[in-house]
Design a protein around this motif. Structure first.
Motif, PDB file in Angstrom:
ATOM      1  N   ALA A  73      -1.899  -8.062   5.465  1.00  0.00           N
ATOM      2  CA  ALA A  73      -0.478  -7.726   5.457  1.00  0.00           C
ATOM      3  C   ALA A  73      -0.119  -6.948   4.194  1.00  0.00           C
ATOM      4  O   ALA A  73       0.615  -5.958   4.245  1.00  0.00           O
ATOM      5  N   ARG A  74      -0.659  -7.380   3.064  1.00  0.00           N
ATOM      6  CA  ARG A  74      -0.387  -6.671   1.796  1.00  0.00           C
ATOM      7  C   ARG A  74      -0.936  -5.238   1.838  1.00  0.00           C
ATOM      8  O   ARG A  74      -0.290  -4.302   1.356  1.00  0.00           O
ATOM      9  N   LEU A  82      -1.417  -3.314   4.456  1.00  0.00           N
ATOM     10  CA  LEU A  82      -0.601  -2.496   5.352  1.00  0.00           C
ATOM     11  C   LEU A  82       0.728  -2.124   4.700  1.00  0.00           C
ATOM     12  O   LEU A  82       1.210  -0.991   4.847  1.00  0.00           O
ATOM     13  N   LEU A  83       1.315  -3.060   3.968  1.00  0.00           N
ATOM     14  CA  LEU A  83       2.546  -2.759   3.238  1.00  0.00           C
ATOM     15  C   LEU A  83       2.298  -1.683   2.181  1.00  0.00           C
ATOM     16  O   LEU A  83       3.129  -0.792   1.976  1.00  0.00           O
ATOM     17  N   ALA A  84       1.165  -1.769   1.500  1.00  0.00           N
ATOM     18  CA  ALA A  84       0.835  -0.777   0.482  1.00  0.00           C
ATOM     19  C   ALA A  84       0.670   0.608   1.111  1.00  0.00           C
ATOM     20  O   ALA A  84       1.102   1.623   0.540  1.00  0.00           O
ATOM     21  N   ALA A  85       0.077   0.655   2.298  1.00  0.00           N
ATOM     22  CA  ALA A  85      -0.100   1.939   2.979  1.00  0.00           C
ATOM     23  C   ALA A  85       1.251   2.547   3.352  1.00  0.00           C
ATOM     24  O   ALA A  85       1.470   3.753   3.213  1.00  0.00           O
ATOM     25  N   LEU A  86       2.162   1.708   3.794  1.00  0.00           N
ATOM     26  CA  LEU A  86       3.495   2.190   4.137  1.00  0.00           C
ATOM     27  C   LEU A  86       4.252   2.658   2.899  1.00  0.00           C
ATOM     28  O   LEU A  86       4.989   3.651   2.943  1.00  0.00           O
ATOM     29  N   ALA A  87       4.096   1.948   1.795  1.00  0.00           N
ATOM     30  CA  ALA A  87       4.794   2.305   0.560  1.00  0.00           C
ATOM     31  C   ALA A  87       4.341   3.659   0.029  1.00  0.00           C
ATOM     32  O   ALA A  87       5.094   4.347  -0.666  1.00  0.00           O
ATOM     33  N   ALA A  88       3.113   4.049   0.356  1.00  0.00           N
ATOM     34  CA  ALA A  88       2.579   5.320  -0.142  1.00  0.00           C
ATOM     35  C   ALA A  88       3.019   6.505   0.706  1.00  0.00           C
ATOM     36  O   ALA A  88       2.759   7.657   0.346  1.00  0.00           O
ATOM     37  N   ASP A  89       3.706   6.236   1.813  1.00  0.00           N
ATOM     38  CA  ASP A  89       4.112   7.288   2.738  1.00  0.00           C
ATOM     39  C   ASP A  89       5.615   7.525   2.625  1.00  0.00           C
ATOM     40  O   ASP A  89       6.367   6.651   2.192  1.00  0.00           O
ATOM     41  N   LEU A 123       4.657  -3.340  12.361  1.00  0.00           N
ATOM     42  CA  LEU A 123       4.418  -4.432  13.310  1.00  0.00           C
ATOM     43  C   LEU A 123       3.073  -5.102  13.029  1.00  0.00           C
ATOM     44  O   LEU A 123       2.961  -6.340  13.057  1.00  0.00           O
ATOM     45  N   LYS A 124       2.053  -4.301  12.740  1.00  0.00           N
ATOM     46  CA  LYS A 124       0.740  -4.875  12.429  1.00  0.00           C
ATOM     47  C   LYS A 124       0.809  -5.740  11.164  1.00  0.00           C
ATOM     48  O   LYS A 124       0.129  -6.774  11.073  1.00  0.00           O
ATOM     49  N   ALA A 125       1.621  -5.326  10.188  1.00  0.00           N
ATOM     50  CA  ALA A 125       1.778  -6.129   8.977  1.00  0.00           C
ATOM     51  C   ALA A 125       2.424  -7.476   9.298  1.00  0.00           C
ATOM     52  O   ALA A 125       1.988  -8.524   8.797  1.00  0.00           O
ATOM     53  N   ASP A 126       3.447  -7.471  10.145  1.00  0.00           N
ATOM     54  CA  ASP A 126       4.075  -8.726  10.558  1.00  0.00           C
ATOM     55  C   ASP A 126       3.091  -9.598  11.341  1.00  0.00           C
ATOM     56  O   ASP A 126       3.079 -10.827  11.199  1.00  0.00           O
ATOM     57  N   LEU A 127       2.280  -8.961  12.181  1.00  0.00           N
ATOM     58  CA  LEU A 127       1.288  -9.697  12.965  1.00  0.00           C
ATOM     59  C   LEU A 127       0.240 -10.324  12.047  1.00  0.00           C
ATOM     60  O   LEU A 127      -0.161 -11.487  12.242  1.00  0.00           O
ATOM     61  N   ALA A 128      -0.175  -9.595  11.032  1.00  0.00           N
ATOM     62  CA  ALA A 128      -1.146 -10.140  10.077  1.00  0.00           C
ATOM     63  C   ALA A 128      -0.544 -11.342   9.341  1.00  0.00           C
ATOM     64  O   ALA A 128      -1.215 -12.360   9.138  1.00  0.00           O
ATOM     65  N   TYR A 129       0.722 -11.245   8.960  1.00  0.00           N
ATOM     66  CA  TYR A 129       1.388 -12.362   8.281  1.00  0.00           C
ATOM     67  C   TYR A 129       1.499 -13.573   9.214  1.00  0.00           C
ATOM     68  O   TYR A 129       1.258 -14.719   8.807  1.00  0.00           O
ATOM     69  N   ARG A 183      13.169  -4.911   6.819  1.00  0.00           N
ATOM     70  CA  ARG A 183      12.171  -5.877   7.299  1.00  0.00           C
ATOM     71  C   ARG A 183      10.896  -5.816   6.461  1.00  0.00           C
ATOM     72  O   ARG A 183      10.256  -6.842   6.201  1.00  0.00           O
ATOM     73  N   LEU A 184      10.519  -4.613   6.060  1.00  0.00           N
ATOM     74  CA  LEU A 184       9.352  -4.496   5.191  1.00  0.00           C
ATOM     75  C   LEU A 184       9.594  -5.201   3.865  1.00  0.00           C
ATOM     76  O   LEU A 184       8.697  -5.862   3.326  1.00  0.00           O
ATOM     77  N   GLU A 185      10.807  -5.061   3.326  1.00  0.00           N
ATOM     78  CA  GLU A 185      11.130  -5.730   2.075  1.00  0.00           C
ATOM     79  C   GLU A 185      11.142  -7.253   2.252  1.00  0.00           C
ATOM     80  O   GLU A 185      10.721  -8.003   1.364  1.00  0.00           O
ATOM     81  N   ILE A 186      11.623  -7.723   3.395  1.00  0.00           N
ATOM     82  CA  ILE A 186      11.596  -9.164   3.675  1.00  0.00           C
ATOM     83  C   ILE A 186      10.163  -9.677   3.636  1.00  0.00           C
ATOM     84  O   ILE A 186       9.859 -10.691   2.993  1.00  0.00           O
ATOM     85  N   LEU A 187       9.273  -8.959   4.323  1.00  0.00           N
ATOM     86  CA  LEU A 187       7.873  -9.379   4.366  1.00  0.00           C
ATOM     87  C   LEU A 187       7.255  -9.346   2.976  1.00  0.00           C
ATOM     88  O   LEU A 187       6.504 -10.256   2.592  1.00  0.00           O
ATOM     89  N   ARG A 188       7.578  -8.309   2.213  1.00  0.00           N
ATOM     90  CA  ARG A 188       7.029  -8.210   0.858  1.00  0.00           C
ATOM     91  C   ARG A 188       7.456  -9.401   0.011  1.00  0.00           C
ATOM     92  O   ARG A 188       6.649  -9.983  -0.726  1.00  0.00           O
ATOM     93  N   HIS A 189       8.700  -9.826   0.135  1.00  0.00           N
ATOM     94  CA  HIS A 189       9.182 -10.961  -0.648  1.00  0.00           C
ATOM     95  C   HIS A 189       8.627 -12.288  -0.105  1.00  0.00           C
ATOM     96  O   HIS A 189       8.404 -13.228  -0.876  1.00  0.00           O
TER      97      HIS A 189
END
Length: 434
Positions: A328-329, A331-338, A314-320, A349-355
């Motif tokens: 946003a990038r 936060l996405l990287a932090a999620l990808a490492a988990d 949600l914070k990544a979407d809010l940053a975007y 949704r994470l993939e949508i934001l990444r694209h």
């Protein structure tokens, strides 16, 4: 050290739990007479024999050890009262060893194991427990247990993006609940699953009919089941483009549902409301941040990997939404490492934001990635999600069109703004349609 006669007693229980004869378990690597002497306690087991038998049963050597307390009943009591990881592991081992116990007792054990997996966001493990639980429900032939197992399985399969089997389970649960004239709790739970899965399958009009039936059935309540019903009704309205109606449902739930009832659900309601504020046109990032802050404060008491990942997403979407693309990038990287603990929709949704971020960078892989995501969602029969991705792609291909997340000039994230109290609700609930 494994000693007799405890080893023999445990070995016999494990064999019977899997429905194996002594001959079937012994196989070609052990004589039946030797296995019989092990079970009777007449022979002390060797490490080689233990390893062989563990392999034949699909277990580990430590599963032959006598359980503390010695029974599935005690393990179930401890797991239900504490829910600690140690108690859940002890329950898993007791269930493997005490498979000869009654179907009702094993059903309760699987229910606790599935619940523990769900709270950790481990949906594949939850699905495995629930599949066995549904089989036991059929064995008991108790209508309530059959409905509860199918209902939870439908919701779990939906979380995994397996829409077709989820819909089958939800329809069957609803059929049994109505056919056996079960109580309000079970009829409402079956409807709750049916609404969410039907909407995900793109049958939004049918979902709205069942959602109205559900809210009418639970009118006047303010407990966990009612709060989930209001959340689900809001989700259906979002799919219909009725953000005002969705906000009214969530506002009522936020106002009437207390954290003492279920702090996890209380937190999820705030995350859902924050996301709704971002999906509106125009988006309301300040209100979204306010609800996100409330949810984050609650995580000090109910932190699970799944909830933390939902908040980070949600914070990544809010940053975007506020033009903080580098944040946003990150936060996405932090999620990808988990290790992912989110639902299928959450991960998409994470993939949508990444694209979307790739598109901002002028990378053509962003457009193609969204196309691939939409086509995959269609193949998975996740029609509603596919439609959402196609809308995002259309926005990306039409720069002059209004976007779902209009970005103001970069600057500090907006301060949390107080959320005004919800307007009084005067619209009556529609009557049940069943």
């Amino acid at each position: 050290m494994l000693r007799q006669p405890a080893f023999g007693h445990r070995l016999r229980k494990l064999r019977m739990a899997q429905g194996l004869s002594q001959t079937a378990l012994a196989g070609e690597g052990m004589s039946t007479s030797y296995l019989s002497r092990l079970e009777s306690g007449a022979r002390q087991p060797t490490d080689r024999a233990v390893g062989y038998l563990a392999g034949r049963l699909g277990l580990e050597a430590h599963d032959f050890q006598e359980q503390a307390g010695g029974s599935l009943t005690q393990a179930l009591t401890l797991a239900a009262s504490t829910g600690s990881p140690d108690a859940i592991e002890a329950l898993r081992r007791a269930l493997a060893a005490e498979g000869h116990e009654s179907a009702l007792l094993r059903w309760q054990a699987l229910w606790q194991l599935a619940r523990a997996a769900r709270l950790q966001g481990d949906h594949p493990a939850e699905r495995d427990h629930l599949a066995r639980l549904v089989e036991l429900g059929e064995e008991t032939d108790v209508g309530e247990l059959r409905v509860r197992g199918l209902t939870r399985l439908a919701r779990c399969l939906r979380s995994l993006g397996e829409i077709t089997p989820a819909l089958d389970a939800a329809v069957e649960a609803h059929r049994i609940a109505l056919g056996e004239d079960l109580g309000v709790e079970d009829r409402a739970a079956a409807l709750l699953a049916l609404v969410s899965v039907t909407a995900e399958a793109g049958r939004v009009a049918d979902a709205r009919v069942h959602a109205d039936e559900l809210t009418a059935l639970l009118r006047g309540r303010s407990d966990t089941l009612w709060a989930e019903a209001m959340w689900t009704a809001a989700a259906v309205r979002v799919r219909q483009g009725d953000h005002t109606g969705a906000q009214a449902c969530l506002d009522e739930a936020l106002e009437r549902f207390g954290s003492q009832e279920d702090l996890v659900l209380w937190t999820r309601l705030r995350l859902a409301t924050a996301r709704l504020h971002l999906e509106k046109l125009p988006a309301e990032p300040a209100r979204a941040e306010h609800r996100a802050a409330e949810a984050e404060a609650a995580l000090a008491f109910v932190a699970t990997p799944a909830l933390r990942q939902d908040l980070t997403a949600l914070k990544a979407d809010l940053a975007y939404a506020t033009g903080h693309y580098d944040q946003a990038r990150a936060l996405l990287a932090a999620l990808a490492a988990d290790q992912p603990r989110m639902t299928y929709r959450g991960q998409v949704r994470l993939e949508i934001l990444r694209h979307q971020l790739l598109i901002l960078d002028g990378d053509p892989q962003g457009i193609q990635g969204l196309r691939d995501l939409a086509q995959q969602a269609q193949r998975d029969a996740n029609i509603d999600l596919a439609a959402e991705i196609w809308r995002v792609l259309a926005d990306a291909l039409t720069p002059t069109a209004p976007t779902r997340h209009p970005a103001p000039p970069p600057g500090p994230l907006p301060a949390a703004a107080p959320t005004p109290p919800p307007a009084p609700l005067h619209t009556p609930h529609p009557a049940p349609t069943s």
